[in-house]
Write an enzyme that holds these catalytic residues in place. Structure first.
Site, PDB file in Angstrom:
ATOM      1  N   GLY A 133      -2.694 -11.803  -3.880  1.00  0.00           N
ATOM      2  CA  GLY A 133      -2.257 -10.407  -3.939  1.00  0.00           C
ATOM      3  C   GLY A 133      -3.234  -9.651  -4.819  1.00  0.00           C
ATOM      4  O   GLY A 133      -4.251  -9.150  -4.344  1.00  0.00           O
ATOM      5  N   PHE A 158       3.040  -8.711   3.746  1.00  0.00           N
ATOM      6  CA  PHE A 158       3.220  -7.349   3.196  1.00  0.00           C
ATOM      7  C   PHE A 158       2.413  -6.299   3.966  1.00  0.00           C
ATOM      8  O   PHE A 158       1.975  -5.318   3.366  1.00  0.00           O
ATOM      9  CB  PHE A 158       2.752  -7.272   1.736  1.00  0.00           C
ATOM     10  CG  PHE A 158       3.641  -7.953   0.729  1.00  0.00           C
ATOM     11  CD1 PHE A 158       4.990  -7.668   0.657  1.00  0.00           C
ATOM     12  CD2 PHE A 158       3.105  -8.844  -0.194  1.00  0.00           C
ATOM     13  CE1 PHE A 158       5.789  -8.255  -0.311  1.00  0.00           C
ATOM     14  CE2 PHE A 158       3.898  -9.443  -1.166  1.00  0.00           C
ATOM     15  CZ  PHE A 158       5.250  -9.163  -1.216  1.00  0.00           C
ATOM     16  N   THR A 160       1.646  -3.193   5.805  1.00  0.00           N
ATOM     17  CA  THR A 160       2.187  -1.877   6.173  1.00  0.00           C
ATOM     18  C   THR A 160       1.713  -1.506   7.580  1.00  0.00           C
ATOM     19  O   THR A 160       0.548  -1.727   7.915  1.00  0.00           O
ATOM     20  CB  THR A 160       1.684  -0.824   5.160  1.00  0.00           C
ATOM     21  OG1 THR A 160       2.117  -1.216   3.861  1.00  0.00           O
ATOM     22  CG2 THR A 160       2.212   0.557   5.487  1.00  0.00           C
ATOM     23  N   GLU A 247      -6.910   5.084  -0.553  1.00  0.00           N
ATOM     24  CA  GLU A 247      -5.487   4.698  -0.536  1.00  0.00           C
ATOM     25  C   GLU A 247      -4.831   5.032  -1.878  1.00  0.00           C
ATOM     26  O   GLU A 247      -3.708   5.536  -1.922  1.00  0.00           O
ATOM     27  CB  GLU A 247      -5.412   3.195  -0.255  1.00  0.00           C
ATOM     28  CG  GLU A 247      -4.042   2.693   0.091  1.00  0.00           C
ATOM     29  CD  GLU A 247      -4.087   1.215   0.479  1.00  0.00           C
ATOM     30  OE1 GLU A 247      -5.144   0.735   0.964  1.00  0.00           O
ATOM     31  OE2 GLU A 247      -3.075   0.528   0.278  1.00  0.00           O
ATOM     32  N   ARG A 248      -5.538   4.769  -2.952  1.00  0.00           N
ATOM     33  CA  ARG A 248      -4.966   5.029  -4.293  1.00  0.00           C
ATOM     34  C   ARG A 248      -4.723   6.524  -4.502  1.00  0.00           C
ATOM     35  O   ARG A 248      -3.686   6.915  -5.041  1.00  0.00           O
ATOM     36  CB  ARG A 248      -5.897   4.475  -5.384  1.00  0.00           C
ATOM     37  CG  ARG A 248      -5.859   2.972  -5.414  1.00  0.00           C
ATOM     38  CD  ARG A 248      -6.749   2.331  -6.450  1.00  0.00           C
ATOM     39  NE  ARG A 248      -6.634   0.880  -6.299  1.00  0.00           N
ATOM     40  CZ  ARG A 248      -7.572   0.002  -6.587  1.00  0.00           C
ATOM     41  NH1 ARG A 248      -8.725   0.409  -7.070  1.00  0.00           N
ATOM     42  NH2 ARG A 248      -7.366  -1.288  -6.405  1.00  0.00           N
ATOM     43  N   HIS A 343      22.323  12.820 -11.736  1.00  0.00           N
ATOM     44  CA  HIS A 343      23.248  12.865 -10.598  1.00  0.00           C
ATOM     45  C   HIS A 343      24.508  12.042 -10.871  1.00  0.00           C
ATOM     46  O   HIS A 343      25.428  12.037 -10.047  1.00  0.00           O
ATOM     47  CB  HIS A 343      22.584  12.300  -9.333  1.00  0.00           C
ATOM     48  CG  HIS A 343      21.701  13.268  -8.596  1.00  0.00           C
ATOM     49  ND1 HIS A 343      20.477  13.685  -9.073  1.00  0.00           N
ATOM     50  CD2 HIS A 343      21.860  13.893  -7.395  1.00  0.00           C
ATOM     51  CE1 HIS A 343      19.924  14.512  -8.196  1.00  0.00           C
ATOM     52  NE2 HIS A 343      20.743  14.658  -7.171  1.00  0.00           N
ATOM     53  N   GLY A 344      24.540  11.290 -11.955  1.00  0.00           N
ATOM     54  CA  GLY A 344      25.682  10.410 -12.196  1.00  0.00           C
ATOM     55  C   GLY A 344      25.811   9.386 -11.070  1.00  0.00           C
ATOM     56  O   GLY A 344      24.804   8.950 -10.494  1.00  0.00           O
ATOM     57  N   GLY A 345      27.043   9.018 -10.738  1.00  0.00           N
ATOM     58  CA  GLY A 345      27.284   7.986  -9.715  1.00  0.00           C
ATOM     59  C   GLY A 345      26.739   8.361  -8.351  1.00  0.00           C
ATOM     60  O   GLY A 345      26.355   7.478  -7.567  1.00  0.00           O
ATOM     61  N   THR A 370      -1.851  -3.300  -8.477  1.00  0.00           N
ATOM     62  CA  THR A 370      -0.729  -3.006  -9.374  1.00  0.00           C
ATOM     63  C   THR A 370      -1.254  -2.150 -10.534  1.00  0.00           C
ATOM     64  O   THR A 370      -2.444  -2.176 -10.857  1.00  0.00           O
ATOM     65  CB  THR A 370      -0.109  -4.297  -9.958  1.00  0.00           C
ATOM     66  OG1 THR A 370      -1.088  -4.919 -10.805  1.00  0.00           O
ATOM     67  CG2 THR A 370       0.330  -5.261  -8.866  1.00  0.00           C
TER      68      THR A 370
HETATM   69  C1  LIG Z   1       5.951  -2.457   0.538  1.00  0.00           C
HETATM   70  C2  LIG Z   1       4.624  -3.107   0.359  1.00  0.00           C
HETATM   71  C3  LIG Z   1       3.585  -2.749   1.206  1.00  0.00           C
HETATM   72  C4  LIG Z   1       2.337  -3.379   1.096  1.00  0.00           C
HETATM   73  N1  LIG Z   1       1.338  -3.081   1.992  1.00  0.00           N
HETATM   74  C5  LIG Z   1       0.211  -3.822   2.010  1.00  0.00           C
HETATM   75  C6  LIG Z   1      -0.768  -3.664   3.046  1.00  0.00           C
HETATM   76  O1  LIG Z   1      -0.628  -2.808   3.924  1.00  0.00           O
HETATM   77  N2  LIG Z   1      -1.836  -4.489   3.056  1.00  0.00           N
HETATM   78  C7  LIG Z   1      -2.020  -5.444   2.106  1.00  0.00           C
HETATM   79  O2  LIG Z   1      -3.014  -6.153   2.184  1.00  0.00           O
HETATM   80  N3  LIG Z   1      -1.125  -5.629   1.091  1.00  0.00           N
HETATM   81  C8  LIG Z   1      -0.007  -4.846   1.034  1.00  0.00           C
HETATM   82  N4  LIG Z   1       0.914  -5.026   0.029  1.00  0.00           N
HETATM   83  C9  LIG Z   1       0.692  -6.052  -0.969  1.00  0.00           C
HETATM   84  C10 LIG Z   1       0.365  -5.482  -2.352  1.00  0.00           C
HETATM   85  O3  LIG Z   1      -0.905  -4.928  -2.344  1.00  0.00           O
HETATM   86  C11 LIG Z   1       0.539  -6.634  -3.350  1.00  0.00           C
HETATM   87  O4  LIG Z   1       1.926  -6.896  -3.448  1.00  0.00           O
HETATM   88  C12 LIG Z   1      -0.051  -6.280  -4.721  1.00  0.00           C
HETATM   89  O5  LIG Z   1      -1.450  -6.224  -4.651  1.00  0.00           O
HETATM   90  C13 LIG Z   1       0.361  -7.314  -5.790  1.00  0.00           C
HETATM   91  O6  LIG Z   1       0.110  -8.602  -5.360  1.00  0.00           O
HETATM   92  P1  LIG Z   1       1.278  -9.713  -5.487  1.00  0.00           P
HETATM   93  O7  LIG Z   1       2.491  -9.136  -4.837  1.00  0.00           O
HETATM   94  O8  LIG Z   1       0.755 -10.982  -4.931  1.00  0.00           O
HETATM   95  O9  LIG Z   1       1.569  -9.821  -7.018  1.00  0.00           O
HETATM   96  P2  LIG Z   1       0.776 -10.738  -8.085  1.00  0.00           P
HETATM   97  O10 LIG Z   1      -0.682 -10.578  -7.884  1.00  0.00           O
HETATM   98  O11 LIG Z   1       1.347 -12.110  -8.041  1.00  0.00           O
HETATM   99  O12 LIG Z   1       1.176 -10.034  -9.444  1.00  0.00           O
HETATM  100  C14 LIG Z   1       2.414 -10.317 -10.130  1.00  0.00           C
HETATM  101  C15 LIG Z   1       2.391  -9.607 -11.473  1.00  0.00           C
HETATM  102  O13 LIG Z   1       1.295 -10.085 -12.245  1.00  0.00           O
HETATM  103  C16 LIG Z   1       0.492  -9.008 -12.667  1.00  0.00           C
HETATM  104  N5  LIG Z   1      -0.924  -9.361 -12.685  1.00  0.00           N
HETATM  105  C17 LIG Z   1      -1.640 -10.010 -11.749  1.00  0.00           C
HETATM  106  N6  LIG Z   1      -2.917 -10.106 -12.092  1.00  0.00           N
HETATM  107  C18 LIG Z   1      -3.032  -9.480 -13.287  1.00  0.00           C
HETATM  108  C19 LIG Z   1      -4.120  -9.211 -14.180  1.00  0.00           C
HETATM  109  N7  LIG Z   1      -5.380  -9.584 -13.915  1.00  0.00           N
HETATM  110  N8  LIG Z   1      -3.869  -8.544 -15.337  1.00  0.00           N
HETATM  111  C20 LIG Z   1      -2.597  -8.138 -15.641  1.00  0.00           C
HETATM  112  N9  LIG Z   1      -1.529  -8.353 -14.835  1.00  0.00           N
HETATM  113  C21 LIG Z   1      -1.755  -9.016 -13.673  1.00  0.00           C
HETATM  114  C22 LIG Z   1       0.745  -7.905 -11.648  1.00  0.00           C
HETATM  115  O14 LIG Z   1       0.445  -6.626 -12.188  1.00  0.00           O
HETATM  116  C23 LIG Z   1       2.208  -8.094 -11.364  1.00  0.00           C
HETATM  117  O15 LIG Z   1       2.982  -7.422 -12.323  1.00  0.00           O
HETATM  118  C24 LIG Z   1       2.149  -4.351   0.097  1.00  0.00           C
HETATM  119  C25 LIG Z   1       3.193  -4.678  -0.787  1.00  0.00           C
HETATM  120  C26 LIG Z   1       4.404  -4.073  -0.656  1.00  0.00           C
HETATM  121  C27 LIG Z   1       5.526  -4.474  -1.591  1.00  0.00           C
END
Ligand SMILES: Cc1cc2nc3c(=O)[nH]c(=O)nc-3n(C[C@H](O)[C@H](O)[C@H](O)COP(=O)(O)OP(=O)(O)OC[C@H]3O[C@@H](n4cnc5c(N)ncnc54)[C@H](O)[C@@H]3O)c2cc1C
Length: 382
Positions: A133, A158, A160, A247-248, A343-345, A370
């Site tokens: 991720g 994940f 989209t 994207e960001r 909004h409360g409940g 993230t």
């Molecule tokens: C609704 C949704 C839509 C999405 N759409 C897409 C998409 O279209 N395409 C796609 O490819 N992905 C998509 N994603 C995936 C998304 O990009 C990942 O969930 C995200 O990058 C985090 O990866 P992870 O879930 O594996 O979390 P992890 O990488 O396991 O992270 C878990 C926690 O550890 C923290 N962490 C990890 N590494 C570090 C670091 N170096 N320093 C500090 N903290 C760290 C993170 O911040 C987080 O809090 C989507 C996710 C969701 C929920």
């Protein structure tokens, strides 16, 4: 005084574009949200309808079927979808177009972009895997060159727009021996009728129920070698780092639009709702909380508009984009949570827009890097 319905960067042309998009979204998409939520994806023809009114690829040159606008047009689309509570992720679709525009050959651009602009080909970006991720280097999906083809194996999660995706911008390892960024390439996969390709049922999420987030499976899938994005293998990590800014920034746009909407619906609510014989707005705590939220949303808007202007001018660096995504989505969640409390409940009932804003906005701090990972990135610029 900032207007909640017309951001200051607007021009006459953008205002006309906005009113068309707003009317279309309100009439065509907003009334279908309950049904979309139940089925867990938008109607397939939502994409072709959006294409027909010029909502897709609005910032792609007209010669490739796009609207010929700038990111300011993209921001209008994201804002209007957000304000109507419609979580169609057209900015991901449009981001795929920008990968092709930046790194595709002329033949690739002409082959894919016009169909994407018409919504006939829905775009998705597939990077994340169960083991990868934040740390994309952990990905296991591979593409092995075999003559004129790549043979792709692996699974993505994940994703989209996964349910309708007709064109997947897929991150894979093309060189299993390489370590680090050079192992990864981007390959465009046209999915229709493709043997070995399968989409999982949309994942059960806590929010954005009307939007499809799926697993994608690739079992010895063959795609033409010509679908590689860029001049050579091993460029994927660089391409992702470059285009992730789009994207960001789009997420930052959605964040500010959500924050403004939260303040607007909550202001209306606290004027109507009575407690202890008077409207909630007459309690000092309500006024102070909303004053804080409105001020923070205003600061967010000013920061965002500066970023959009700089992005349109080609002058927004990746660090500032990371700041915008991290700070504006954190701010969005603070504001929405505070507004829910007022909004409360009723704020906890799904039929109230603030409840959906609360669940829908939460993912903004997670995807596209993230906020913790983005802070590491910003720290690297210190
Ligand atoms: C609704 C949704 C839509 C999405 N759409 C897409 C998409 O279209 N395409 C796609 O490819 N992905 C998509 N994603 C995936 C998304 O990009 C990942 O969930 C995200 O990058 C985090 O990866 P992870 O879930 O594996 O979390 P992890 O990488 O396991 O992270 C878990 C926690 O550890 C923290 N962490 C990890 N590494 C570090 C670091 N170096 N320093 C500090 N903290 C760290 C993170 O911040 C987080 O809090 C989507 C996710 C969701 C929920």
């Amino acid at each position: 005084m900032i207007s909640l319905s017309q951001p200051p960067r607007t021009t006459d042309a953008l205002r006309t574009f906005r009113s068309g998009v707003r009317a279309f979204v309100q009439n065509e998409f907003a009334p279908n949200q309950d049904r979309w939520r139940q089925q867990q994806f938008p109607d397939a023809d939502a994409w072709t309808k959006a294409g027909a009114v010029g909502m897709l690829l609005s910032d792609v040159p007209a010669e490739y079927g796009g609207g010929g606008g700038t990111f300011a047009h993209e921001a209008v689309v994201v804002e209007e979808l957000t304000r109507a509570g419609v979580p169609l992720h057209s900015f991901i679709h449009d981001n795929v177009a920008h990968y092709i525009l930046a790194y595709g050959s002329e033949a690739q651009k002409r082959h894919w972009l016009p169909r994407m602009a018409r919504g006939e080909l829905v775009g998705a970006i597939a990077m994340s895997e169960r083991t990868a991720g934040s740390d994309l280097q952990g990905m296991r999906s591979t593409a092995r060159r075999d003559g004129d083809h790549y043979v792709i194996s692996g699974a993505k999660t994940f994703i989209t727009n996964g349910w309708h995706a007709g064109l997947v911008c897929l991150a894979v390892k093309t060189d299993p021996k390489a370590t680090g960024p050079k192992a990864i390439s981007l390959i465009m996969v046209e999915t229709k009728g493709l043997p070995g390709y399968r989409v999982g049922h949309p994942l059960e999420k806590i929010g954005m129920h009307a939007q499809d987030t799926c697993e994608l499976f690739f079992e010895n899938v063959q795609v033409p070698a010509a679908n590689l994005l860029g001049p050579a293998e091993g460029k994927g990590s660089f391409q992702i780092m470059d285009k992730m800014s789009y994207e960001r920034l789009a997420i930052a746009v959605a964040a500010v639009a959500t924050a403004e909407r939260a303040v607007a619906v909550t202001t209306k609510y606290v004027k109507e709702r009575q407690a202890f014989g008077k409207p909630l707005i007459e309690f000092q705590n309500t006024r102070f909380r909303l004053a804080e939220c409105k001020t923070e949303a205003h600061i967010a808007r000013v920061f965002l508009d500066t970023c959009v202007e700089r992005f349109v001018a080609g002058a927004l660096d990746a660090f500032t984009t990371a700041m915008a995504k991290y700070w504006l989505t954190d701010s969005e969640c603070r504001i929405v949570d505070e507004c829910l409390q007022l909004h409360g409940g009723y704020g906890y009932l799904a039929e109230y827009p603030i409840a959906r804003m609360w669940t829908d906005s939460r993912v903004h701090r997670i995807y596209a890097g993230t906020n913790e990972v983005l802070k590491e990135m910003i720290a690297a610029s210190l």
